[in-house]
Design a protein around this motif. Structure first.
Motif, PDB file in Angstrom:
ATOM      1  N   LEU A 226      31.385  31.933  44.729  1.00  0.00           N
ATOM      2  CA  LEU A 226      32.627  31.265  44.327  1.00  0.00           C
ATOM      3  C   LEU A 226      33.289  31.752  42.894  1.00  0.00           C
ATOM      4  O   LEU A 226      34.421  31.340  42.535  1.00  0.00           O
ATOM      5  N   GLY A 227      32.667  32.837  42.339  1.00  0.00           N
ATOM      6  CA  GLY A 227      33.068  33.094  40.953  1.00  0.00           C
ATOM      7  C   GLY A 227      34.017  34.131  41.377  1.00  0.00           C
ATOM      8  O   GLY A 227      34.383  34.558  42.438  1.00  0.00           O
ATOM      9  N   THR A 228      34.663  34.639  40.267  1.00  0.00           N
ATOM     10  CA  THR A 228      35.469  35.705  40.267  1.00  0.00           C
ATOM     11  C   THR A 228      35.012  37.349  39.961  1.00  0.00           C
ATOM     12  O   THR A 228      35.831  38.313  40.472  1.00  0.00           O
ATOM     13  N   GLY A 229      33.676  37.367  39.917  1.00  0.00           N
ATOM     14  CA  GLY A 229      33.159  38.738  39.705  1.00  0.00           C
ATOM     15  C   GLY A 229      33.807  39.496  38.453  1.00  0.00           C
ATOM     16  O   GLY A 229      33.623  40.806  38.233  1.00  0.00           O
ATOM     17  N   GLY A 230      34.409  38.778  37.529  1.00  0.00           N
ATOM     18  CA  GLY A 230      35.017  39.373  36.566  1.00  0.00           C
ATOM     19  C   GLY A 230      36.526  39.787  36.708  1.00  0.00           C
ATOM     20  O   GLY A 230      37.137  40.389  35.674  1.00  0.00           O
ATOM     21  N   LEU A 231      37.017  39.708  37.891  1.00  0.00           N
ATOM     22  CA  LEU A 231      38.382  39.878  38.040  1.00  0.00           C
ATOM     23  C   LEU A 231      39.478  38.790  37.551  1.00  0.00           C
ATOM     24  O   LEU A 231      38.815  37.616  37.272  1.00  0.00           O
ATOM     25  N   GLY A 232      40.476  39.112  36.981  1.00  0.00           N
ATOM     26  CA  GLY A 232      41.429  38.024  36.349  1.00  0.00           C
ATOM     27  C   GLY A 232      41.450  38.399  35.132  1.00  0.00           C
ATOM     28  O   GLY A 232      40.993  39.429  34.427  1.00  0.00           O
ATOM     29  N   VAL A 233      42.198  37.506  34.368  1.00  0.00           N
ATOM     30  CA  VAL A 233      42.611  37.386  33.007  1.00  0.00           C
ATOM     31  C   VAL A 233      41.557  36.684  32.619  1.00  0.00           C
ATOM     32  O   VAL A 233      41.281  35.459  32.750  1.00  0.00           O
ATOM     33  N   ARG A 234      40.978  37.176  31.321  1.00  0.00           N
ATOM     34  CA  ARG A 234      40.014  36.448  30.709  1.00  0.00           C
ATOM     35  C   ARG A 234      40.615  35.222  29.807  1.00  0.00           C
ATOM     36  O   ARG A 234      41.643  35.419  29.241  1.00  0.00           O
ATOM     37  N   CYS A 235      39.842  33.986  30.045  1.00  0.00           N
ATOM     38  CA  CYS A 235      40.474  32.823  29.140  1.00  0.00           C
ATOM     39  C   CYS A 235      39.327  32.165  28.746  1.00  0.00           C
ATOM     40  O   CYS A 235      38.148  32.153  29.147  1.00  0.00           O
ATOM     41  N   VAL A 236      39.879  31.151  27.606  1.00  0.00           N
ATOM     42  CA  VAL A 236      38.994  30.162  27.136  1.00  0.00           C
ATOM     43  C   VAL A 236      39.937  28.846  27.404  1.00  0.00           C
ATOM     44  O   VAL A 236      41.092  28.718  27.383  1.00  0.00           O
ATOM     45  N   VAL A 237      38.948  27.765  27.825  1.00  0.00           N
ATOM     46  CA  VAL A 237      39.618  26.429  27.993  1.00  0.00           C
ATOM     47  C   VAL A 237      39.316  25.408  26.971  1.00  0.00           C
ATOM     48  O   VAL A 237      38.173  25.328  26.766  1.00  0.00           O
ATOM     49  N   ASP A 238      40.267  24.834  26.394  1.00  0.00           N
ATOM     50  CA  ASP A 238      39.906  23.868  25.324  1.00  0.00           C
ATOM     51  C   ASP A 238      38.843  23.129  25.900  1.00  0.00           C
ATOM     52  O   ASP A 238      38.867  22.192  26.742  1.00  0.00           O
ATOM     53  N   GLY A 239      37.825  23.206  24.957  1.00  0.00           N
ATOM     54  CA  GLY A 239      36.865  21.697  24.962  1.00  0.00           C
ATOM     55  C   GLY A 239      35.416  22.556  25.888  1.00  0.00           C
ATOM     56  O   GLY A 239      34.548  21.701  26.037  1.00  0.00           O
ATOM     57  N   LEU A 240      35.652  23.486  26.632  1.00  0.00           N
ATOM     58  CA  LEU A 240      34.687  24.116  27.187  1.00  0.00           C
ATOM     59  C   LEU A 240      34.237  25.603  26.712  1.00  0.00           C
ATOM     60  O   LEU A 240      34.841  26.304  26.472  1.00  0.00           O
ATOM     61  N   GLY A 241      32.966  25.788  26.961  1.00  0.00           N
ATOM     62  CA  GLY A 241      32.255  26.801  26.250  1.00  0.00           C
ATOM     63  C   GLY A 241      32.642  27.983  27.216  1.00  0.00           C
ATOM     64  O   GLY A 241      32.642  27.737  28.366  1.00  0.00           O
ATOM     65  N   GLY A 242      32.172  29.169  26.720  1.00  0.00           N
ATOM     66  CA  GLY A 242      32.297  30.300  27.676  1.00  0.00           C
ATOM     67  C   GLY A 242      33.535  30.769  28.127  1.00  0.00           C
ATOM     68  O   GLY A 242      34.751  30.215  27.678  1.00  0.00           O
ATOM     69  N   GLU A 243      33.738  31.991  28.674  1.00  0.00           N
ATOM     70  CA  GLU A 243      34.870  32.545  29.274  1.00  0.00           C
ATOM     71  C   GLU A 243      34.987  32.131  30.733  1.00  0.00           C
ATOM     72  O   GLU A 243      34.197  31.652  31.758  1.00  0.00           O
ATOM     73  N   TRP A 244      36.372  31.868  31.318  1.00  0.00           N
ATOM     74  CA  TRP A 244      36.818  31.895  32.651  1.00  0.00           C
ATOM     75  C   TRP A 244      37.656  33.105  32.908  1.00  0.00           C
ATOM     76  O   TRP A 244      38.327  33.751  32.111  1.00  0.00           O
ATOM     77  N   PHE A 245      37.890  33.323  34.207  1.00  0.00           N
ATOM     78  CA  PHE A 245      38.735  34.194  34.745  1.00  0.00           C
ATOM     79  C   PHE A 245      39.742  33.603  35.600  1.00  0.00           C
ATOM     80  O   PHE A 245      39.377  32.867  36.475  1.00  0.00           O
ATOM     81  N   ALA A 246      41.159  33.907  35.519  1.00  0.00           N
ATOM     82  CA  ALA A 246      42.194  33.293  36.121  1.00  0.00           C
ATOM     83  C   ALA A 246      43.289  34.196  36.668  1.00  0.00           C
ATOM     84  O   ALA A 246      43.149  35.460  36.293  1.00  0.00           O
TER      85      ALA A 246
END
Length: 372
Positions: A226-246
């Motif tokens: 269910l993850g992105t495998g590192g594809l997409g734009v690196r993001c940070v979401v306010d109030g949440l730690g770590g990186e997301w990918f969009a």
């Protein structure tokens, strides 16, 4: 020095996720377009309200969706195909066959090799008499499949599943609730292209990112990535730690003033991919959910098959309901509010419950009112 990650508010991240799952306005125009975008609909037989494929389709398409549309696309038009417990776009079958090594365990391949005669018997029978249900196919296995008990004495079903995964048989349709099996050349297009593994893996990963919108790099549930495998734009979401990918296209839409987010109310299946990644749901939406159908009734908080409730970009509660088709009613046992609702939100949920009942051809009967 490269640019840092894109910063998103929690609301923006939720909107990306909701839009990616086509749960905003406007609604998708067709079932095939819907499945193509989502990449697949999980096949699950639980029909406390409606089977998952139908419930997911209705939650996007609304009253225009009918189960007959699905049968037509699968069995006549062949624009969709049932493959390994999912309804998939027929155009994706080549990608799935190219990446079969990802979903066929070495132990299963060893079992197939030990049952070469069994495999030959089944393929010959399908060639002569297919399509057939598993129930009428003799079990001639040389080595039974051993499991913890769930798949014992189900050698035919296990073989067909593995042959489907490896492209040697295909699901032709359904006889009632039973799958019918046939040779793939009678089901899949004659010009089916199976690309290289690397090409197929890259395309499937890209399509998953589009359907997810935003996720962690690594996340899985029940063996499904269910993850992105590192594809997409690196993001940070306010109030949440770590990186997301969009998905970059989703971020472009978020930035476009001509494409404002238009949320709506929706009742979701417990298997809906907006909520299937329970960890992501808890982080982005502050939403806790557990499917309680396997729990004793006395230990359930929300109900046997509670439907998550979406309002705009928020997951706000659960609907405990059951379709009583013999009585002709949708029995609403409880509507659970995760937090107090405004009158307009409550009215929207009530309207969606009525719409669900109308689509099912049932009348609404309520055992209780809203609860917290």
């Amino acid at each position: 020095m490269g640019a840092g990650p894109r910063r998103l508010s929690r609301a923006e991240a939720r909107q990306v996720a909701v839009r990616a799952q086509l749960l905003d306005e406007p609604r998708p125009e067709s079932l095939v377009a819907l499945v193509d975008h989502l990449t697949g609909l999980q096949v699950d037989p639980t029909a406390a309200v409606a089977p998952n494929v139908d419930l997911v389709s209705w939650s996007r398409l609304g009253e225009t969706y009918a189960a007959s549309d699905l049968r037509f696309a699968l069995e006549e038009e062949r624009s969709l195909a049932e493959h390994v417990s999912f309804v998939r776009p027929m155009a994706d079958i080549g990608l799935l066959l190219a990446t079969q090594d990802d979903i066929v365990h070495p132990r299963a391949r060893g079992w197939l090799a030990a049952n070469a005669g069994f495999r030959a018997d089944v393929l010959a029978l399908l060639a002569d008499e297919g399509p057939l249900t598993a129930a009428v196919i003799p079990d001639t296995c040389q080595e039974p499949w051993e499991s913890s008990g769930w798949n014992d004495a189900k050698n035919v079903n296990r073989l067909l599943d593995l042959l489907c995964r490896t492209g040697q048989v295909a699901v032709s349709g359904r006889h009632g609730r039973l799958r019918t099996w046939d040779l793939p050349e009678r089901v899949y297009p004659t010009d089916l292209v199976v690309p290289s593994y690397d090409e197929a893996r890259a395309e499937l990963d890209r399509r998953r990112l589009t359907a997810t919108g935003i996720a962690r790099e690594r996340s899985a549930a029940n063996g499904e990535e269910l993850g992105t495998g590192g594809l997409g734009v690196r993001c940070v979401v306010d109030g949440l730690g770590g990186e997301w990918f969009a998905d970059p296209d989703a971020l472009d839409a978020l930035d476009d003033p001509g494409e404002p987010f238009l949320g709506r109310t929706a009742l979701l299946s417990p298997f809906d991919r907006l909520v299937y990644d329970r960890a992501r749901s808890l982080e982005l939406f502050g939403y806790e959910y557990v499917l309680e159908m396997y729990k004793p009734a006395a230990k359930r908080r929300w109900g046997y098959f509670a439907l998550p409730i979406l309002a705009g970009d928020r997951l706000i509660g659960k609907l405990d309901a059951k379709a009583d088709r013999k009585a002709g009613v949708l029995r609403v046992h409880a509507v659970h509010q995760d937090e107090p609702w405004s009158p307009s939100v409550a009215d929207g949920v009530d309207a969606e419950i009525e719409a669900l009942a109308d689509w099912l051809g049932l009348a609404v009967t309520r055992s209780t009112h809203r609860s917290r």
